[in-house]
Design a protein around this motif. Structure first.
Motif, mmCIF file in Angstrom:
data_model
loop_
_atom_site.group_PDB
_atom_site.id
_atom_site.type_symbol
_atom_site.label_atom_id
_atom_site.label_comp_id
_atom_site.label_asym_id
_atom_site.label_seq_id
_atom_site.Cartn_x
_atom_site.Cartn_y
_atom_site.Cartn_z
ATOM 1 N N CYS A 21 0.839 -1.218 0.000
ATOM 2 C CA CYS A 21 0.000 0.000 0.000
ATOM 3 C C CYS A 21 0.863 1.254 0.000
ATOM 4 O O CYS A 21 0.592 2.210 -0.750
ATOM 5 C CB CYS A 21 -0.916 0.026 1.228
ATOM 6 S SG CYS A 21 -2.035 -1.370 1.310
ATOM 7 N N ASP A 25 1.052 4.026 -3.086
ATOM 8 C CA ASP A 25 0.713 5.433 -2.841
ATOM 9 C C ASP A 25 1.854 6.350 -3.305
ATOM 10 O O ASP A 25 1.620 7.364 -3.984
ATOM 11 C CB ASP A 25 0.438 5.609 -1.342
ATOM 12 C CG ASP A 25 -0.060 7.000 -1.022
ATOM 13 O OD1 ASP A 25 -1.003 7.459 -1.688
ATOM 14 O OD2 ASP A 25 0.505 7.638 -0.114
ATOM 15 N N GLU A 29 1.788 9.147 -6.433
ATOM 16 C CA GLU A 29 2.125 10.554 -6.191
ATOM 17 C C GLU A 29 3.357 10.978 -6.999
ATOM 18 O O GLU A 29 3.335 11.977 -7.721
ATOM 19 C CB GLU A 29 2.378 10.768 -4.702
ATOM 20 C CG GLU A 29 2.636 12.205 -4.356
ATOM 21 C CD GLU A 29 2.852 12.372 -2.869
ATOM 22 O OE1 GLU A 29 2.026 13.032 -2.237
ATOM 23 O OE2 GLU A 29 3.840 11.837 -2.349
ATOM 24 N N HIS A 69 -8.380 4.047 -1.818
ATOM 25 C CA HIS A 69 -7.590 5.088 -2.501
ATOM 26 C C HIS A 69 -8.288 5.453 -3.818
ATOM 27 O O HIS A 69 -8.573 4.561 -4.621
ATOM 28 C CB HIS A 69 -6.179 4.556 -2.792
ATOM 29 C CG HIS A 69 -5.208 5.627 -3.198
ATOM 30 N ND1 HIS A 69 -5.394 6.422 -4.311
ATOM 31 C CD2 HIS A 69 -4.047 6.030 -2.640
ATOM 32 C CE1 HIS A 69 -4.386 7.268 -4.418
ATOM 33 N NE2 HIS A 69 -3.550 7.058 -3.411
ATOM 34 N N LYS A 71 -7.329 6.604 -6.544
ATOM 35 C CA LYS A 71 -6.645 6.336 -7.815
ATOM 36 C C LYS A 71 -6.206 4.877 -7.966
ATOM 37 O O LYS A 71 -5.511 4.529 -8.916
ATOM 38 C CB LYS A 71 -5.430 7.253 -7.958
ATOM 39 C CG LYS A 71 -5.844 8.704 -8.173
ATOM 40 C CD LYS A 71 -4.690 9.566 -8.573
ATOM 41 C CE LYS A 71 -5.203 10.955 -8.955
ATOM 42 N NZ LYS A 71 -4.112 11.866 -9.280
ATOM 43 N N LEU A 72 -6.603 4.044 -7.028
ATOM 44 C CA LEU A 72 -6.258 2.619 -7.157
ATOM 45 C C LEU A 72 -7.423 1.855 -7.762
ATOM 46 O O LEU A 72 -8.576 2.049 -7.367
ATOM 47 C CB LEU A 72 -5.957 2.009 -5.791
ATOM 48 C CG LEU A 72 -4.544 2.072 -5.239
ATOM 49 C CD1 LEU A 72 -4.494 1.361 -3.888
ATOM 50 C CD2 LEU A 72 -3.522 1.477 -6.194
ATOM 51 N N THR A 159 10.060 5.721 -0.933
ATOM 52 C CA THR A 159 9.006 5.638 0.088
ATOM 53 C C THR A 159 9.669 5.150 1.374
ATOM 54 O O THR A 159 10.766 4.581 1.319
ATOM 55 C CB THR A 159 7.921 4.617 -0.317
ATOM 56 O OG1 THR A 159 8.531 3.341 -0.494
ATOM 57 C CG2 THR A 159 7.214 5.012 -1.593
#
Ligand code: ATP
Length: 202
Positions: A21, A25, A29, A69, A71-72, A159
Protein backbone atom coordinates in the motif's frame (compact mmCIF):
# COMPACT_ATOMS: atom_id res chain seq x y z
CA UNK A 1 -4.95 15.23 -26.42
CA UNK A 2 -4.36 14.30 -22.80
CA UNK A 3 -2.11 11.31 -22.28
CA UNK A 4 -3.32 9.27 -19.31
CA UNK A 5 -0.54 8.14 -17.02
CA UNK A 6 -1.33 4.59 -16.00
CA UNK A 7 0.54 2.64 -13.34
CA UNK A 8 0.84 -1.11 -13.35
CA UNK A 9 1.66 -2.79 -10.06
CA UNK A 10 1.62 -6.58 -10.17
CA UNK A 11 2.27 -9.14 -7.49
CA UNK A 12 1.00 -12.30 -5.87
CA UNK A 13 -0.60 -10.15 -3.18
CA UNK A 14 -0.86 -13.25 -1.01
CA UNK A 15 -1.96 -11.28 0.95
CA UNK A 16 -1.69 -7.59 0.03
CA UNK A 17 0.04 -5.79 2.92
CA UNK A 18 1.10 -2.37 4.19
CA UNK A 19 4.36 -2.48 2.22
CA UNK A 20 2.36 -2.81 -1.01
CA UNK A 21 0.00 0.00 0.00
CA UNK A 22 2.75 2.45 0.92
CA UNK A 23 4.70 1.90 -2.29
CA UNK A 24 1.55 2.09 -4.45
CA UNK A 25 0.71 5.43 -2.84
CA UNK A 26 4.26 6.76 -3.44
CA UNK A 27 4.14 5.49 -7.02
CA UNK A 28 0.87 7.33 -7.71
CA UNK A 29 2.13 10.55 -6.19
CA UNK A 30 5.71 10.64 -7.49
CA UNK A 31 4.82 9.57 -11.03
CA UNK A 32 1.72 11.81 -11.12
CA UNK A 33 -0.41 8.86 -12.16
CA UNK A 34 -4.02 9.23 -13.19
CA UNK A 35 -4.68 5.69 -12.07
CA UNK A 36 -2.73 2.71 -10.75
CA UNK A 37 -3.88 -0.86 -11.35
CA UNK A 38 -3.18 -3.53 -8.76
CA UNK A 39 -2.73 -6.68 -10.82
CA UNK A 40 -2.76 -9.93 -8.89
CA UNK A 41 -0.89 -12.61 -10.79
CA UNK A 42 -2.35 -16.03 -11.45
CA UNK A 43 1.10 -17.61 -11.12
CA UNK A 44 4.25 -15.48 -10.86
CA UNK A 45 6.74 -17.08 -13.28
CA UNK A 46 9.72 -16.61 -10.95
CA UNK A 47 8.02 -18.14 -7.92
CA UNK A 48 8.32 -21.91 -7.79
CA UNK A 49 4.91 -22.75 -6.35
CA UNK A 50 1.59 -21.21 -7.29
CA UNK A 51 -0.10 -19.49 -4.32
CA UNK A 52 -2.10 -22.10 -2.44
CA UNK A 53 -5.16 -19.95 -1.70
CA UNK A 54 -7.70 -19.26 -4.40
CA UNK A 55 -6.78 -16.39 -6.73
CA UNK A 56 -10.25 -15.00 -6.05
CA UNK A 57 -9.36 -14.41 -2.41
CA UNK A 58 -6.18 -12.56 -3.47
CA UNK A 59 -8.22 -10.55 -5.94
CA UNK A 60 -10.85 -9.70 -3.34
CA UNK A 61 -8.22 -8.50 -0.86
CA UNK A 62 -6.81 -6.21 -3.58
CA UNK A 63 -10.32 -4.89 -4.19
CA UNK A 64 -10.65 -4.07 -0.48
CA UNK A 65 -7.47 -1.98 -0.69
CA UNK A 66 -8.47 -0.34 -3.98
CA UNK A 67 -11.55 1.02 -2.24
CA UNK A 68 -9.29 2.92 0.17
CA UNK A 69 -7.59 5.09 -2.50
CA UNK A 70 -9.32 7.12 -5.23
CA UNK A 71 -6.64 6.34 -7.81
CA UNK A 72 -6.26 2.62 -7.16
CA UNK A 73 -8.09 0.08 -9.28
CA UNK A 74 -7.78 -3.66 -9.71
CA UNK A 75 -7.30 -5.46 -13.01
CA UNK A 76 -8.17 -9.16 -12.92
CA UNK A 77 -6.90 -10.00 -16.42
CA UNK A 78 -3.95 -12.13 -15.30
CA UNK A 79 -6.20 -14.26 -13.13
CA UNK A 80 -8.71 -14.64 -15.96
CA UNK A 81 -5.86 -15.51 -18.36
CA UNK A 82 -4.59 -18.25 -15.99
CA UNK A 83 -1.23 -19.96 -16.48
CA UNK A 84 2.02 -18.07 -15.96
CA UNK A 85 1.44 -14.34 -15.65
CA UNK A 86 3.84 -12.58 -17.96
CA UNK A 87 3.91 -8.81 -17.60
CA UNK A 88 4.63 -8.33 -21.28
CA UNK A 89 1.22 -9.89 -22.10
CA UNK A 90 -0.45 -7.48 -19.67
CA UNK A 91 1.35 -4.52 -21.23
CA UNK A 92 0.14 -5.59 -24.68
CA UNK A 93 -3.42 -5.80 -23.31
CA UNK A 94 -3.27 -2.25 -21.94
CA UNK A 95 -1.78 -0.89 -25.15
CA UNK A 96 -4.45 -2.62 -27.20
CA UNK A 97 -7.39 -1.59 -25.05
CA UNK A 98 -6.53 1.98 -24.12
CA UNK A 99 -5.57 4.86 -26.35
CA UNK A 100 -3.35 7.81 -25.49
CA UNK A 101 -1.67 6.31 -22.47
CA UNK A 102 1.77 6.23 -20.96
CA UNK A 103 2.52 3.13 -18.87
CA UNK A 104 4.57 3.02 -15.70
CA UNK A 105 5.56 -0.28 -14.10
CA UNK A 106 6.38 -0.53 -10.40
CA UNK A 107 8.61 -3.24 -8.99
CA UNK A 108 10.49 -3.72 -5.73
CA UNK A 109 14.25 -3.91 -5.58
CA UNK A 110 14.21 -7.70 -5.25
CA UNK A 111 12.45 -7.93 -8.61
CA UNK A 112 14.73 -5.29 -10.17
CA UNK A 113 17.66 -7.60 -9.42
CA UNK A 114 15.88 -10.41 -11.29
CA UNK A 115 14.49 -8.22 -14.04
CA UNK A 116 16.69 -9.65 -16.78
CA UNK A 117 14.98 -13.00 -16.15
CA UNK A 118 11.54 -11.54 -16.94
CA UNK A 119 10.11 -12.67 -20.26
CA UNK A 120 10.90 -10.12 -22.99
CA UNK A 121 12.36 -7.69 -20.46
CA UNK A 122 13.91 -5.60 -23.22
CA UNK A 123 10.52 -5.18 -24.86
CA UNK A 124 8.99 -4.29 -21.48
CA UNK A 125 11.58 -1.53 -21.07
CA UNK A 126 10.67 -0.10 -24.46
CA UNK A 127 6.97 -0.08 -23.61
CA UNK A 128 6.91 1.28 -20.05
CA UNK A 129 8.76 3.56 -17.72
CA UNK A 130 10.24 1.16 -15.17
CA UNK A 131 10.03 2.40 -11.57
CA UNK A 132 11.83 0.72 -8.70
CA UNK A 133 11.28 1.05 -4.99
CA UNK A 134 13.83 0.15 -2.38
CA UNK A 135 13.22 -2.93 -0.27
CA UNK A 136 15.18 -4.24 2.69
CA UNK A 137 18.50 -2.89 3.93
CA UNK A 138 20.51 -3.11 0.75
CA UNK A 139 21.57 0.09 -0.98
CA UNK A 140 19.58 0.62 -4.13
CA UNK A 141 21.86 -0.14 -7.08
CA UNK A 142 19.96 -0.17 -10.31
CA UNK A 143 20.81 -1.91 -13.55
CA UNK A 144 21.21 0.59 -16.42
CA UNK A 145 19.97 -1.79 -19.14
CA UNK A 146 22.42 -0.30 -21.67
CA UNK A 147 21.99 -3.41 -23.80
CA UNK A 148 18.45 -2.31 -24.71
CA UNK A 149 19.62 0.83 -26.47
CA UNK A 150 18.17 4.23 -25.66
CA UNK A 151 17.87 5.51 -22.13
CA UNK A 152 16.30 2.96 -19.80
CA UNK A 153 17.67 3.75 -16.36
CA UNK A 154 14.81 2.93 -13.98
CA UNK A 155 13.18 5.71 -12.05
CA UNK A 156 13.42 5.46 -8.26
CA UNK A 157 10.23 5.78 -6.26
CA UNK A 158 11.28 6.64 -2.75
CA UNK A 159 9.01 5.64 0.09
CA UNK A 160 9.57 4.78 3.73
CA UNK A 161 10.93 1.26 4.00
CA UNK A 162 8.31 -1.09 5.34
CA UNK A 163 9.88 -4.38 6.33
CA UNK A 164 6.84 -6.55 5.69
CA UNK A 165 6.38 -9.48 3.35
CA UNK A 166 3.45 -11.69 2.49
CA UNK A 167 5.51 -14.71 3.53
CA UNK A 168 6.00 -13.28 7.03
CA UNK A 169 2.28 -12.50 7.29
CA UNK A 170 1.26 -16.00 6.22
CA UNK A 171 3.63 -17.46 8.82
CA UNK A 172 2.39 -15.15 11.54
CA UNK A 173 -1.26 -15.97 10.83
CA UNK A 174 -0.45 -19.67 10.83
CA UNK A 175 1.29 -19.31 14.20
CA UNK A 176 -1.53 -17.17 15.58
CA UNK A 177 0.77 -14.16 16.00
CA UNK A 178 -0.40 -10.61 15.54
CA UNK A 179 -0.26 -9.00 12.09
CA UNK A 180 -2.05 -5.87 13.24
CA UNK A 181 -0.77 -2.81 11.31
CA UNK A 182 1.09 -5.05 8.84
CA UNK A 183 -2.07 -5.37 6.82
CA UNK A 184 -5.19 -3.28 6.54
CA UNK A 185 -7.82 -4.08 9.19
CA UNK A 186 -10.39 -4.96 6.55
CA UNK A 187 -7.97 -7.37 4.88
CA UNK A 188 -7.31 -8.97 8.24
CA UNK A 189 -11.03 -9.35 8.81
CA UNK A 190 -11.35 -10.95 5.36
CA UNK A 191 -8.54 -13.39 6.20
CA UNK A 192 -10.23 -14.36 9.46
CA UNK A 193 -13.69 -14.65 7.91
CA UNK A 194 -12.39 -17.06 5.28
CA UNK A 195 -9.91 -18.80 7.63
CA UNK A 196 -7.07 -18.22 5.19
CA UNK A 197 -3.47 -19.20 5.91
CA UNK A 198 -4.36 -21.62 8.69
CA UNK A 199 -2.87 -24.56 6.80
CA UNK A 200 0.95 -25.07 6.85
CA UNK A 201 1.18 -25.44 3.02
CA UNK A 202 0.09 -21.81 2.53
P1 ATP B 1 6.10 -13.16 -0.81
O1 ATP B 1 6.63 -12.91 0.57
O2 ATP B 1 4.93 -14.11 -0.87
O3 ATP B 1 7.18 -13.52 -1.81
P2 ATP B 1 5.94 -10.28 -1.29
O4 ATP B 1 5.73 -9.69 0.07
O5 ATP B 1 7.32 -10.17 -1.88
O6 ATP B 1 5.45 -11.79 -1.33
P3 ATP B 1 4.61 -9.74 -3.80
O7 ATP B 1 3.13 -9.72 -3.96
O8 ATP B 1 5.35 -10.87 -4.38
O9 ATP B 1 4.87 -9.60 -2.22
O10 ATP B 1 5.24 -8.37 -4.27
C1 ATP B 1 4.78 -7.63 -5.37
C2 ATP B 1 5.74 -6.50 -5.64
O11 ATP B 1 5.82 -5.63 -4.49
C3 ATP B 1 7.18 -6.93 -5.90
O12 ATP B 1 7.71 -6.12 -6.93
C4 ATP B 1 7.88 -6.70 -4.59
O13 ATP B 1 9.26 -6.39 -4.79
C5 ATP B 1 7.16 -5.48 -4.04
N1 ATP B 1 7.12 -5.46 -2.58
C6 ATP B 1 6.47 -6.32 -1.78
N2 ATP B 1 6.61 -5.99 -0.48
C7 ATP B 1 7.38 -4.88 -0.46
C8 ATP B 1 7.90 -4.05 0.60
N3 ATP B 1 7.68 -4.31 1.89
N4 ATP B 1 8.66 -2.98 0.24
C9 ATP B 1 8.91 -2.71 -1.06
N5 ATP B 1 8.46 -3.46 -2.10
C10 ATP B 1 7.70 -4.53 -1.81
Amino acid sequence: MKIRRIGIFGGSFNPIHTGHCVIADGFIEQCSLDVCYLIPTYHSPLKSAAPSISPFHRLEMCRIIARTHPKLKVWDGEIRRKGKSFTIDTIHWFNKNFEHIELFLLIGQDQANLFRQWKDYQEILRQVRLCVVRRGDEDLTLPDFNEVGGHHVPRVVSTPRIDVSSTAIREAVLNKQSVRYHIHDKVLRYIRRHTLYTNPVC
